[in-house]
Design a protein around this motif. Sequence first.
Motif, PDB file in Angstrom:
ATOM      1  N   TRP A  26       0.795  -1.227   0.000  1.00 15.69           N
ATOM      2  CA  TRP A  26       0.000   0.000   0.000  1.00 15.69           C
ATOM      3  C   TRP A  26       0.828   1.277   0.000  1.00 15.69           C
ATOM      4  CZ3 TRP A  26       0.704   2.678   4.529  1.00 15.69           C
ATOM      5  CH2 TRP A  26       0.939   1.959   5.706  1.00 15.69           C
ATOM      6  N   MET A  27       2.086   1.207   0.409  1.00 13.83           N
ATOM      7  CA  MET A  27       2.914   2.421   0.339  1.00 13.83           C
ATOM      8  C   MET A  27       3.133   2.847  -1.107  1.00 13.83           C
ATOM      9  SD  MET A  27       3.608   3.836   3.241  1.00 13.83           S
ATOM     10  CE  MET A  27       5.017   4.890   2.992  1.00 13.83           C
ATOM     11  N   GLU A  28       3.175   1.888  -2.021  1.00 14.16           N
ATOM     12  CA  GLU A  28       3.331   2.222  -3.444  1.00 14.16           C
ATOM     13  C   GLU A  28       2.174   3.083  -3.940  1.00 14.16           C
ATOM     14  OE1 GLU A  28       4.117  -1.073  -6.021  1.00 14.16           O
ATOM     15  OE2 GLU A  28       5.756  -1.803  -4.763  1.00 14.16           O
ATOM     16  N   ILE A  29       0.987   2.836  -3.414  1.00 17.24           N
ATOM     17  CA  ILE A  29      -0.173   3.637  -3.804  1.00 17.24           C
ATOM     18  C   ILE A  29      -0.036   5.053  -3.260  1.00 17.24           C
ATOM     19  CG2 ILE A  29      -2.675   3.872  -3.529  1.00 17.24           C
ATOM     20  CD1 ILE A  29      -2.741   0.766  -3.535  1.00 17.24           C
ATOM     21  N   ILE A  30       0.468   5.175  -2.055  1.00 10.32           N
ATOM     22  CA  ILE A  30       0.670   6.511  -1.471  1.00 10.32           C
ATOM     23  C   ILE A  30       1.731   7.277  -2.250  1.00 10.32           C
ATOM     24  CG2 ILE A  30       1.517   7.741   0.571  1.00 10.32           C
ATOM     25  CD1 ILE A  30       0.161   5.562   2.267  1.00 10.32           C
ATOM     26  N   TRP A  31       2.816   6.614  -2.635  1.00 15.96           N
ATOM     27  CA  TRP A  31       3.861   7.292  -3.397  1.00 15.96           C
ATOM     28  C   TRP A  31       3.323   7.793  -4.727  1.00 15.96           C
ATOM     29  CZ3 TRP A  31       6.605   8.208   0.404  1.00 15.96           C
ATOM     30  CH2 TRP A  31       7.255   7.276   1.198  1.00 15.96           C
ATOM     31  N   GLY A  32       2.368   7.060  -5.294  1.00 11.69           N
ATOM     32  CA  GLY A  32       1.770   7.470  -6.571  1.00 11.69           C
ATOM     33  C   GLY A  32       2.225   6.590  -7.713  1.00 11.69           C
ATOM     34  N   PRO A  33       1.373   6.436  -8.722  1.00  9.78           N
ATOM     35  CA  PRO A  33       1.690   5.535  -9.840  1.00  9.78           C
ATOM     36  C   PRO A  33       2.864   6.010 -10.696  1.00  9.78           C
ATOM     37  CG  PRO A  33      -0.325   6.759 -10.280  1.00  9.78           C
ATOM     38  CD  PRO A  33       0.078   7.072  -8.873  1.00  9.78           C
ATOM     39  N   GLU A  34       3.083   7.300 -10.731  1.00  2.79           N
ATOM     40  CA  GLU A  34       4.163   7.829 -11.577  1.00  2.79           C
ATOM     41  C   GLU A  34       5.547   7.592 -10.986  1.00  2.79           C
ATOM     42  OE1 GLU A  34       2.768  10.773  -8.708  1.00  2.79           O
ATOM     43  OE2 GLU A  34       1.661   9.774 -10.296  1.00  2.79           O
ATOM     44  N   ALA A  48       7.247   8.661   6.041  1.00  2.97           N
ATOM     45  CA  ALA A  48       6.749   7.359   6.478  1.00  2.97           C
ATOM     46  C   ALA A  48       6.369   7.384   7.958  1.00  2.97           C
ATOM     47  CB  ALA A  48       7.785   6.279   6.200  1.00  2.97           C
ATOM     48  N   SER A  49       7.126   8.117   8.758  1.00  4.76           N
ATOM     49  CA  SER A  49       6.790   8.260  10.182  1.00  4.76           C
ATOM     50  C   SER A  49       5.482   9.020  10.359  1.00  4.76           C
ATOM     51  CB  SER A  49       7.911   8.976  10.931  1.00  4.76           C
ATOM     52  OG  SER A  49       9.082   8.198  10.919  1.00  4.76           O
ATOM     53  N   ALA A  50       5.281  10.044   9.548  1.00 11.21           N
ATOM     54  CA  ALA A  50       4.034  10.810   9.615  1.00 11.21           C
ATOM     55  C   ALA A  50       2.838   9.933   9.218  1.00 11.21           C
ATOM     56  CB  ALA A  50       4.116  12.039   8.705  1.00 11.21           C
ATOM     57  N   ILE A  51       3.018   9.093   8.208  1.00 11.80           N
ATOM     58  CA  ILE A  51       1.966   8.160   7.787  1.00 11.80           C
ATOM     59  C   ILE A  51       1.645   7.205   8.937  1.00 11.80           C
ATOM     60  CG2 ILE A  51       1.438   6.209   6.238  1.00 11.80           C
ATOM     61  CD1 ILE A  51       1.394   8.791   4.707  1.00 11.80           C
ATOM     62  N   ALA A  52       2.685   6.638   9.538  1.00 11.19           N
ATOM     63  CA  ALA A  52       2.496   5.697  10.643  1.00 11.19           C
ATOM     64  C   ALA A  52       1.813   6.373  11.834  1.00 11.19           C
ATOM     65  CB  ALA A  52       3.832   5.096  11.058  1.00 11.19           C
ATOM     66  N   ALA A  53       2.174   7.623  12.103  1.00  9.76           N
ATOM     67  CA  ALA A  53       1.567   8.349  13.223  1.00  9.76           C
ATOM     68  C   ALA A  53       0.083   8.596  12.966  1.00  9.76           C
ATOM     69  CB  ALA A  53       2.300   9.668  13.452  1.00  9.76           C
ATOM     70  N   ARG A  54      -0.259   9.006  11.755  1.00  6.05           N
ATOM     71  CA  ARG A  54      -1.684   9.237  11.443  1.00  6.05           C
ATOM     72  C   ARG A  54      -2.461   7.924  11.493  1.00  6.05           C
ATOM     73  NH1 ARG A  54      -6.147  11.447  12.507  1.00  6.05           N
ATOM     74  NH2 ARG A  54      -7.702  11.248  10.865  1.00  6.05           N
ATOM     75  N   MET A  55      -1.856   6.861  11.000  1.00  6.29           N
ATOM     76  CA  MET A  55      -2.524   5.564  11.039  1.00  6.29           C
ATOM     77  C   MET A  55      -2.778   5.135  12.488  1.00  6.29           C
ATOM     78  SD  MET A  55      -1.381   2.190   9.022  1.00  6.29           S
ATOM     79  CE  MET A  55      -2.499   2.031   7.677  1.00  6.29           C
TER      80      MET A  55
END
Length: 196
Positions: A25-33, A50-57
């Motif tokens: 799922w991180m690939e989707i966050i990074w974007g298809p391009e 990545a830390s910010a993503i983990a914190a929000r999750m």
Amino acid sequence: MLLTELDGFLTGLLVSPQAAPPNEWMEIIWGPETEGVPPFEDPLDVQWFASAIAARMSEIARDLARGKFQPILDLDERDRELLWEDWIGGFAEAVALRPDAWSALANDDSLSQPWSRLETLIKVARNESDLDSVEVNALQDHVVSDLTDAVLRLYPMSDRSLAASTIAPSTMMAAKIGRNDPCPCGSGRKHKRCCA
């Protein structure tokens, strides 16, 4: 991915009936391009993001566990309406990772109704709904409470293995290291003269 969309995506991952590993799922966050490579030059920026993503999750998981879920939604400044469509679009991207697991919810008596409500919102946001404009307008009046209630009802039955997982360093690979960049080993020398 917009912040609202990201919030919906992370929520979808947390309430999913079947967990997806972070490298997927991180690939989707990074974007298809980006072809699965973080769009950052500096590895520290990748780590921070990545830390910010983990914190929000973690924050979403905590709010769901407490029954006090609050999605991040944008506000239309012109008419002061909440814009939920981007949030549900992000949620739909999480659903697309495990479509069979989500479809199976339709056969579960306790989960079919909240899933059906979310599925309807996804279809309305994509303009794929069979609802007429009067029904869509009526839906708009209570969409946030419907969305929140449906997510809270799905959470107890979700695959909690994702909430306990961390984002592995392999999912945070930095962009390609150039020959003249500092070596990631920490030696302080240029990559071309060290580990290349």
